[in-house]
Enzyme design. Structure first.
Site, PDB file in Angstrom:
ATOM      1  N   GLU A   1      -4.943   0.491   0.531  1.00  0.00           N
ATOM      2  CA  GLU A   1      -5.824   1.478   1.156  1.00  0.00           C
ATOM      3  C   GLU A   1      -7.259   0.995   1.033  1.00  0.00           C
ATOM      4  O   GLU A   1      -7.705   0.609  -0.045  1.00  0.00           O
ATOM      5  CB  GLU A   1      -5.698   2.855   0.485  1.00  0.00           C
ATOM      6  CG  GLU A   1      -4.394   3.570   0.733  1.00  0.00           C
ATOM      7  CD  GLU A   1      -4.392   4.981   0.148  1.00  0.00           C
ATOM      8  OE1 GLU A   1      -5.493   5.534  -0.067  1.00  0.00           O
ATOM      9  OE2 GLU A   1      -3.294   5.520  -0.089  1.00  0.00           O
TER      10      GLU A   1
ATOM     11  N   GLU B   1      -0.792   5.751  -6.075  1.00  0.00           N
ATOM     12  CA  GLU B   1      -1.889   6.165  -6.951  1.00  0.00           C
ATOM     13  C   GLU B   1      -1.431   7.081  -8.095  1.00  0.00           C
ATOM     14  O   GLU B   1      -1.858   8.233  -8.205  1.00  0.00           O
ATOM     15  CB  GLU B   1      -2.991   6.842  -6.129  1.00  0.00           C
ATOM     16  CG  GLU B   1      -3.630   5.895  -5.136  1.00  0.00           C
ATOM     17  CD  GLU B   1      -4.821   6.496  -4.401  1.00  0.00           C
ATOM     18  OE1 GLU B   1      -5.151   7.672  -4.659  1.00  0.00           O
ATOM     19  OE2 GLU B   1      -5.421   5.801  -3.573  1.00  0.00           O
TER      20      GLU B   1
END
Length: 824
Positions: A575, A313
């Site tokens: 995720e 991320e």
């Protein structure tokens, strides 16, 4: 009768190699003449505690345990249950990091070796085949630049060998959140913040980040926060507040420097090279060293570790902000105090700032709460003083360039962005409001193309020096499209690793009767009016649309699939998950929550919604966030108030913790301590002789439908050995489906007493199969085949085997299987 010994997983044959040459992952068929099998990779992230180091052996939280710990827990959990992000200096938050940690500082992360075998058996019994293995940079290189923690790597190798024993595939995530643990995230070691000019002890007080470990002492920052803390509300850490740290000074500064110091901070050099390049080289070398060690360990790469994620991320920092006087348009999520960039610069040098916006995200959407004043105590900012900078150089061994000299006559200040003429310290005004957006010769900087992509290319190149066949799992910024990549970078070994959460449910910790298409909004594909979804059906379709859009990034010819004439790349959602600590309903009709621990009906429905979005025609692989054995009701997953773990010892009734560690039967192994298991322990095709067109599962009824297409052999192209077509037709193909005991367990009657027109299938136990319940015989699946268009279904253990014939010619076959639990 079963014993714990009976539940042990015997070593299986080596896992077959995995390919990414199609829109799904593929493995070779066990029948040599047959084409490759499509496979879905489904599993978990391991885990939140991987982001945190362990306590010293003589620490009170380790030896005695906090009061909230349940009596009777064994030494393993007494050692670790207190680990959480709100523990400050009492847990050595700063002092240990300042000393470079300890040898083996992260040994025991993500799980302790003592209980690892049971945890891996549980994951396999849940039907999971894949682990996204969390490793922060800090775990590898906390002792200083180029100093690697070999004890931690030795521990990681031992656990990976055990994962391989349990036939689990692993891809490694070089993990970060808001850049560093010292910024209430995870990732970079302490010394990296010093190298970038920050004093971690002053990050929270200057408002450069909201650090969970400082919350008890200082609240939000400013008078409002300190009054709240003094009033006894220090424990009320705002839900998901860590996300706001991405838009505060410390994280924006660090990301900008890491990716782009050459462009935006050319005066900042370390050891004669740009600061960002110096850091990126250390990052690449640290994970390259890990890859070297895994290679040298032997028999782990490809047989267990199949690939490497890019940096988790990533964030653009300041890059792309059009006006430093305002919060940028991309900062649509605000929770808590939200300084503008120029306000953050003032706070960074210790100046008080009034008029800081305080915002919230409620069940009805964003809400402005007013304004506050933040006053850094003692007028001290976040930047190192000249004296502190010199001490850091001497201790850690680097040398800043002569131009890195932004201090005033008293050795204070030190803001690199004032030093580069972005703002004026004397007037306090922004001098170049679009400094991080506009290129000198015209045009705009693009973070992904100009900065993220070059680092990604250098990172995966270093990893592949040791792991030549590594699959590159590409993890671009959240909801962003990945850039085009050349074939010499992809090497036919690439998959997208996008992330997806239902933001409204995550932030509000409630289910709502409305939602919005966040992916469509961010990408400019939909207006707000078109993005809003009302009602369960529209919300479900909206979730599938968002996952479909993310999946499409792997096949767009102007993106990572460019130059590929045939097969495109697969996608895994790296995720995905939902919180299990949903709140009680406050707005009747607008939100649904829970009333007590153990009541996971609403979290299960929320999880079912996002996983149904992965099913359907999307047919996505995914790794759930997360499996965290140290989860507790008091502290969730131990990280910034999150509570997403599929398992918790606090959900084991009474004092049965030891049963969860040493289960006497499959029911105990599978269900004890699980949370909302009916939603995520679900049927899915593990291996498909053909391609998956659609799969659908109804959690409440257990109905499951699978549609596949099986091409005729003469249409397979050059990837198939057509000289063996006759041989291939002579052997039945097999699609394997995970059929969980949770939904299809046989409850006693094995006889074929099905009424006319109904077909019952009672499975057989695996060889040496364990009992579902102690004293009730081996566990078996029991289901009704409502429809099977071709072939036959057999079940062994939790594995359904759907056999059918291949065709040499005559076009594609469209096959359908529909089952439900046997209801008598």
């Amino acid at each position: 009768m079963s014993t714990a010994k009976d539940l042990q997983t015997p070593p299986g044959p080596a896992l077959p190699p995995i390919s990414t040459s199609h829109t799904t992952f593929h493995i070779p068929s066990p029948i040599p003449s047959h084409p490759a099998l499509a496979t879905l990779l489904r599993g978990v992230n391991l885990s939140s505690s991987a982001k945190l180091p362990t306590y010293p052996r003589d620490h009170p939280l380790r030896s005695g345990g906090p009061a909230q710990m349940r009596e009777g827990r064994d030494e393993l959990r007494r050692v670790a249950a207190g680990v959480r992000t709100d523990v400050g200096e009492e847990g050595g938050f700063w002092s240990e990091a300042e000393q470079g940690g300890r040898d083996g500082w992260f040994v025991g992360r993500p799980i302790h070796e003592k209980g690892a075998d049971t945890h891996f058996r549980r994951l396999r019994a849940w039907g999971f085949t894949t682990i996204r293995w969390i490793i922060p940079w800090e775990a590898l290189e906390h002792a200083g630049p180029g100093k690697y923690d070999e004890a931690y790597i030795d521990y990681t190798i031992r656990l990976l060998r055990l994962a391989k024993h349990h036939r689990l595939r692993v891809f490694i995530s070089p993990h970060q959140d808001t850049f560093s643990r010292l910024l209430s995230g995870t990732g970079a070691p302490y010394w990296v913040l010093l190298a970038l000019g920050l004093n971690p002890r002053r990050v929270h007080q200057s408002g450069a980040a909201l650090v969970h470990a400082c919350w008890k002492e200082q609240g939000w920052g400013g008078e409002e926060g300190r009054e709240s803390a003094r009033a006894g509300n220090a424990g009320n850490w705002p839900d998901m507040i860590w996300n706001t740290n991405l838009h505060r000074l410390a994280a924006r500064h660090c990301f900008t420097m890491f990716y782009a110091s050459e462009v935006f901070a050319p005066r900042c050099t370390i050891d004669g090279v740009p600061a960002g390049r110096w850091l990126r080289d250390h990052f690449n070398s640290a994970f390259g060293h890990l890859a070297d060690r895994l290679r040298d360990a032997g028999a782990l790469l490809d047989t267990c570790v199949i690939g490497w994620d890019s940096l988790n991320e990533p964030h653009e920092g300041f890059v792309g902000i059009p006006n430093l006087n305002e919060c940028p348009p991309t900062q649509d999520f605000k929770k808590g105090p939200s300084p503008t960039p120029i306000q953050a610069f003032h706070l960074g040098v210790g100046e008080p700032v009034t008029g800081v916006s305080v915002d919230d995200f409620t069940s009805l959407g964003p809400k402005h709460r007013g304004k506050t004043t933040i006053t850094p105590p003692g007028g001290q900012g976040v930047w190192l003083t000249r004296e502190e900078a010199g001490e850091a150089e001497r201790k850690w061994g680097w040398r800043w360039g002569a131009e890195w000299d932004f201090w005033d006559e008293g050795g204070q200040g030190g803001c690199p962005w004032a030093g580069h003429g972005v703002w004026d310290r004397k007037t306090g005004e922004v001098l170049k409001k679009d400094y991080f957006r506009s290129k000198p010769g015209g045009g705009s900087w693009e973070f992904i193309q100009d900065f993220w992509k070059p680092h990604y290319i250098s990172f995966i190149a270093r990893v592949r020096q040791s792991h030549g066949d590594a699959i590159s799992f590409v993890n671009p910024p959240i909801f962003s499209e990945p850039p085009d990549l050349s074939e010499d970078v992809k090497q036919g070994r690439l998959a997208l690793s996008s992330h997806f959460y239902d933001g409204l449910t995550m932030l509000g910790k409630r289910r709502h009767v409305y939602n919005a298409d966040a992916v469509g909004l961010q990408r400019g594909l939909k207006s707000m009016s078109r993005a809003l979804k009302f009602g369960s059906g529209a919300i479900q379709n909206g979730l599938r649309d968002q996952l479909r859009e993310l999946k499409s990034d792997a096949v767009k010819e102007d993106g990572v699939a460019e130059h590929r004439d045939v097969d495109k790349y697969p996608t895994i959602i790296g995720e995905i998950g939902t919180p299990f600590d949903m709140k009680e309903t406050k707005l009747f009709g607008l939100a649904k929550g829970k009333t007590s621990w153990g009541d996971y009906k609403q979290p299960a429905k929320a999880m079912d919604a996002v996983l149904n979005a992965c099913d359907g025609r999307n047919a996505l692989s995914y790794t759930l966030w997360c499996y965290e054995p140290l989860n507790s009701h008091d502290h969730g997953d131990g990280w910034n108030g999150e509570d997403l773990s599929l398992f918790s010892y606090d959900d084991v009734p009474g004092d049965d913790d030891l049963l969860a560690d040493d289960p006497p039967d499959l029911k105990t192994l599978i269900t004890l301590g699980s949370r909302g298991i009916e939603s995520w322990c679900r049927p899915y095709p593990v291996e498909v002789a053909g391609r998956v067109d659609e799969l659908n599962f109804d959690m409440s009824s257990g109905d499951f439908e699978l549609r596949i297409t099986v091409p005729a052999l003469d249409g397979l192209g050059e990837t198939f050995d057509h000289s063996r077509a006759d041989e291939a037709v002579g052997h039945e193909a097999c699609t394997k489906v995970f059929l969980p005991f949770v939904h299809y367990h046989n409850r006693g009657c094995d006889g074929d007493d099905s009424p006319k027109g109904r077909r019952r299938v009672v499975g057989v136990p695996e060889e040496g199969g364990a009992e579902w319940e102690k004293g009730h015989g081996p566990a078996k699946v029991d289901l009704e085949v409502e429809q099977i268009s071709h072939g036959r279904l057999e079940v062994v253990g939790q594995e359904g085997r759907w056999f059918y014939n291949l065709r040499k010619s005559g076009g594609d076959q469209e096959l359908r299987l529909k089952i439900r639990p046997w209801s008598g």
